[in-house]
Design an enzyme around this catalytic site. Structure first.
Site, PDB file in Angstrom:
ATOM      1  N   ASN A  96     -60.286  40.257 -20.445  1.00  0.00           N
ATOM      2  CA  ASN A  96     -61.382  39.882 -19.550  1.00  0.00           C
ATOM      3  C   ASN A  96     -62.003  41.156 -18.975  1.00  0.00           C
ATOM      4  OD1 ASN A  96     -63.108  38.851 -17.659  1.00  0.00           O
ATOM      5  ND2 ASN A  96     -61.508  38.041 -16.300  1.00  0.00           N
ATOM      6  N   LYS A 138     -64.682  41.373 -17.239  1.00  0.00           N
ATOM      7  CA  LYS A 138     -65.396  41.150 -15.979  1.00  0.00           C
ATOM      8  C   LYS A 138     -66.800  41.784 -16.065  1.00  0.00           C
ATOM      9  CE  LYS A 138     -60.909  40.736 -13.870  1.00  0.00           C
ATOM     10  NZ  LYS A 138     -60.018  40.935 -12.734  1.00  0.00           N
ATOM     11  N   HIS A 177     -62.171  31.217 -12.914  1.00  0.00           N
ATOM     12  CA  HIS A 177     -61.506  32.477 -12.546  1.00  0.00           C
ATOM     13  C   HIS A 177     -61.521  32.629 -11.023  1.00  0.00           C
ATOM     14  CE1 HIS A 177     -60.562  36.700 -12.127  1.00  0.00           C
ATOM     15  NE2 HIS A 177     -60.053  36.631 -13.352  1.00  0.00           N
ATOM     16  N   GLU A 213     -61.980  35.060  -9.121  1.00  0.00           N
ATOM     17  CA  GLU A 213     -63.079  35.840  -8.529  1.00  0.00           C
ATOM     18  C   GLU A 213     -64.308  34.957  -8.332  1.00  0.00           C
ATOM     19  OE1 GLU A 213     -62.920  39.016 -11.381  1.00  0.00           O
ATOM     20  OE2 GLU A 213     -61.069  39.727 -10.449  1.00  0.00           O
ATOM     21  N   GLU A 272     -52.912  33.119 -12.807  1.00  0.00           N
ATOM     22  CA  GLU A 272     -53.233  34.430 -12.252  1.00  0.00           C
ATOM     23  C   GLU A 272     -53.059  34.393 -10.730  1.00  0.00           C
ATOM     24  OE1 GLU A 272     -56.018  36.773 -15.087  1.00  0.00           O
ATOM     25  OE2 GLU A 272     -57.255  35.569 -13.765  1.00  0.00           O
ATOM     26  N   GLY A 292     -55.734  43.050 -10.112  1.00  0.00           N
ATOM     27  CA  GLY A 292     -56.344  44.339  -9.799  1.00  0.00           C
ATOM     28  C   GLY A 292     -55.607  45.136  -8.739  1.00  0.00           C
ATOM     29  N   SER A 352     -52.542  42.383 -13.234  1.00  0.00           N
ATOM     30  CA  SER A 352     -51.943  43.714 -13.376  1.00  0.00           C
ATOM     31  C   SER A 352     -51.024  43.832 -14.603  1.00  0.00           C
ATOM     32  CB  SER A 352     -51.202  44.107 -12.096  1.00  0.00           C
ATOM     33  OG  SER A 352     -52.119  44.193 -11.011  1.00  0.00           O
TER      34      SER A 352
HETATM   35  P1  13P Z   1     -56.181  42.834 -13.801  1.00  0.00           P
HETATM   36  O1  13P Z   1     -55.453  42.879 -15.106  1.00  0.00           O
HETATM   37  O2  13P Z   1     -57.151  43.958 -13.616  1.00  0.00           O
HETATM   38  O3  13P Z   1     -55.220  42.668 -12.657  1.00  0.00           O
HETATM   39  O4  13P Z   1     -57.082  41.504 -13.808  1.00  0.00           O
HETATM   40  C1  13P Z   1     -56.511  40.299 -14.139  1.00  0.00           C
HETATM   41  C2  13P Z   1     -57.572  39.288 -14.303  1.00  0.00           C
HETATM   42  O5  13P Z   1     -58.209  38.859 -13.349  1.00  0.00           O
HETATM   43  C3  13P Z   1     -57.861  38.824 -15.672  1.00  0.00           C
HETATM   44  O6  13P Z   1     -58.676  37.697 -15.662  1.00  0.00           O
END
Ligand code: 13P
Length: 256
Positions: A10, A12, A96, A98, A168, A174, A214
């Site tokens: 992903n 983003k 997601h 976010e 997640e 992150g 992560s």
């Molecule tokens: P990270 O791997 O940067 O923690 O992000 C995870 C994520 O949100 C994947 O959709």
């Protein structure tokens, strides 16, 4: 039932079409083809067409990070399932964290998007996860169960089996602080049971569960050691072709 492993990248809101092309050209020779493993790139909308053309015949799958819940029409700025399919997408992320947190997507909207994806022949990757406050308050199980029930409301059992669910934990995204594989598996085992109770044994055994938050080349193997974890949804570590290739290599050699 053997479930095919999946490593999903992903990206983003990262990478222009040029940067996407550079990534794919550098990643392809590094990503050995593995029958037991599926690799999926999820670039931003503006890179999908370019990525789709470059990935034809490579065995690497393409997906999008979001879609609109209606098929077409006066929805300025939105992107439809048919547009994604036309770019070569087979998968789409739905819900997601976010988008839930920053764009206020609620469970009802996630459900509409998931149903649109299914109706349009895209495989949804439903994202669920608890916040730190929910975890600390002992609310994880209740929150995940509520997200699952709402997202899958009105979805037929036959459409649940190809579905993918990404667990997640919001606090692990992150932050460099992944969940422990044992803690992740505990939640993911319950997700599998919940899917099974609602949709039967085939759905329980067929649904693929990804861990996200992560994930790195260093820790991927510890997650894939767990029988209920079928792959990973990788953010930051998927932005560099060498790092993603190392994650894919570790996941391939892990296959029992
Ligand atoms: P990270 O791997 O940067 O923690 O992000 C995870 C994520 O949100 C994947 O959709």
């Amino acid at each position: 039932m053997a479930r095919r492993r999946l490593i999903a990248a992903n990206w983003k809101m990262n990478k222009t079409p040029e940067e996407t092309e550079a990534f794919v050209r550098s990643f392809l020779p590094e990503a050995a083809r593995q029958a037991s493993l599926e690799v999926l790139l999820l670039p931003p909308f503006t890179s999908l067409d370019r990525a789709g053309r470059l990935l034809v015949g490579t065995g690497i799958a393409l997906g999008a990070q979001d879609l609109h819940f209606e098929a077409a029409g006066a929805f300025t700025g939105e992107v439809s399932a048919a547009m994604l399919s036309a770019c070569g997408c087979r998968y789409v992320l739905v819900g997601h964290s976010e988008r839930r947190a920053l764009l206020r997507e609620d469970d009802a909207l996630v459900n509409r998007k998931l149903r649109r994806a299914v109706a349009s022949g895209l495989v949804p990757i439903l994202c669920v996860g608890e916040t730190l406050a929910e975890r600390r308050g002992g609310e994880t199980e209740r929150r995940i169960a509520a997200q699952l029930a709402a997202a899958l409301d009105g979805v037929e059992s036959r459409d649940v089996r190809p579905l993918i669910i990404a667990y997640e934990p919001v606090w692990a995204i992150g932050t460099g602080e992944a969940a422990s594989p044992a803690a992740a598996e505990e939640v993911m085992g319950r997700i599998r049971e919940t899917v099974g109770s609602a949709h039967g044994k085939e759905a329980r055994e067929g649904v693929r569960l990804l861990y996200g938050g992560s994930v790195t080349p260093q820790n991927i193997a510890s997650f894939l050691d767990r029988p209920d974890i079928d792959g990973a949804l990788v953010g930051g570590a998927s932005l560099r072709p060498d790092a993603l290739a190392r994650i894919v290599a570790a996941a391939s050699s892990e296959r029992a």
